[in-house]
Write a protein that holds these residues in place. Structure first.
Motif, PDB file in Angstrom:
ATOM      1  N   MET A   1       9.628  -3.386   6.343  1.00  0.00           N
ATOM      2  CA  MET A   1       8.550  -2.453   6.067  1.00  0.00           C
ATOM      3  C   MET A   1       8.635  -1.898   4.643  1.00  0.00           C
ATOM      4  SD  MET A   1       6.041  -1.186   7.672  1.00  0.00           S
ATOM      5  CE  MET A   1       4.937   0.150   7.754  1.00  0.00           C
ATOM      6  N   VAL A   2       9.833  -1.613   4.168  1.00  0.00           N
ATOM      7  CA  VAL A   2      10.009  -1.057   2.824  1.00  0.00           C
ATOM      8  C   VAL A   2       9.565  -2.040   1.743  1.00  0.00           C
ATOM      9  CG1 VAL A   2      11.703  -0.174   1.184  1.00  0.00           C
ATOM     10  CG2 VAL A   2      11.805   0.542   3.566  1.00  0.00           C
ATOM     11  N   ILE A   4       7.244  -4.276   1.863  1.00  0.00           N
ATOM     12  CA  ILE A   4       5.774  -4.318   1.869  1.00  0.00           C
ATOM     13  C   ILE A   4       5.211  -3.079   1.175  1.00  0.00           C
ATOM     14  CG2 ILE A   4       3.740  -4.255   3.354  1.00  0.00           C
ATOM     15  CD1 ILE A   4       5.313  -5.935   5.355  1.00  0.00           C
ATOM     16  N   LEU A   5       5.804  -1.930   1.455  1.00  0.00           N
ATOM     17  CA  LEU A   5       5.355  -0.704   0.799  1.00  0.00           C
ATOM     18  C   LEU A   5       5.615  -0.749  -0.705  1.00  0.00           C
ATOM     19  CD1 LEU A   5       6.456   2.014   3.369  1.00  0.00           C
ATOM     20  CD2 LEU A   5       4.141   1.246   2.843  1.00  0.00           C
TER      21      LEU A   5
END
Length: 56
Positions: A1-2, A4-5
């Protein structure tokens, strides 16, 4: 997730920088046109010579 952010944040920063650079190019072009107009339509001074259209 990190990751992608981080990629989305980088894309947002680059988009913002690209927009700012494009705006700066338009401002530079407008200043150039104003300078050229002032160069060609400058008035005469009291001594008969061609004066500057700006104060500085």
């Amino acid at each position: 997730m990190v990751p992608i952010l981080l990629v989305l944040l980088l894309a947002l920063i680059l988009f913002g920088a690209g927009f700012a650079v494009k705006v700066l190019w338009w401002i530079a072009l407008a200043v150039l046109v104003l300078w050229l107009l002032g160069f060609f339509v400058r008035g005469t001074s009291a001594s008969g010579g061609r004066g500057r259209w700006y104060r500085w």
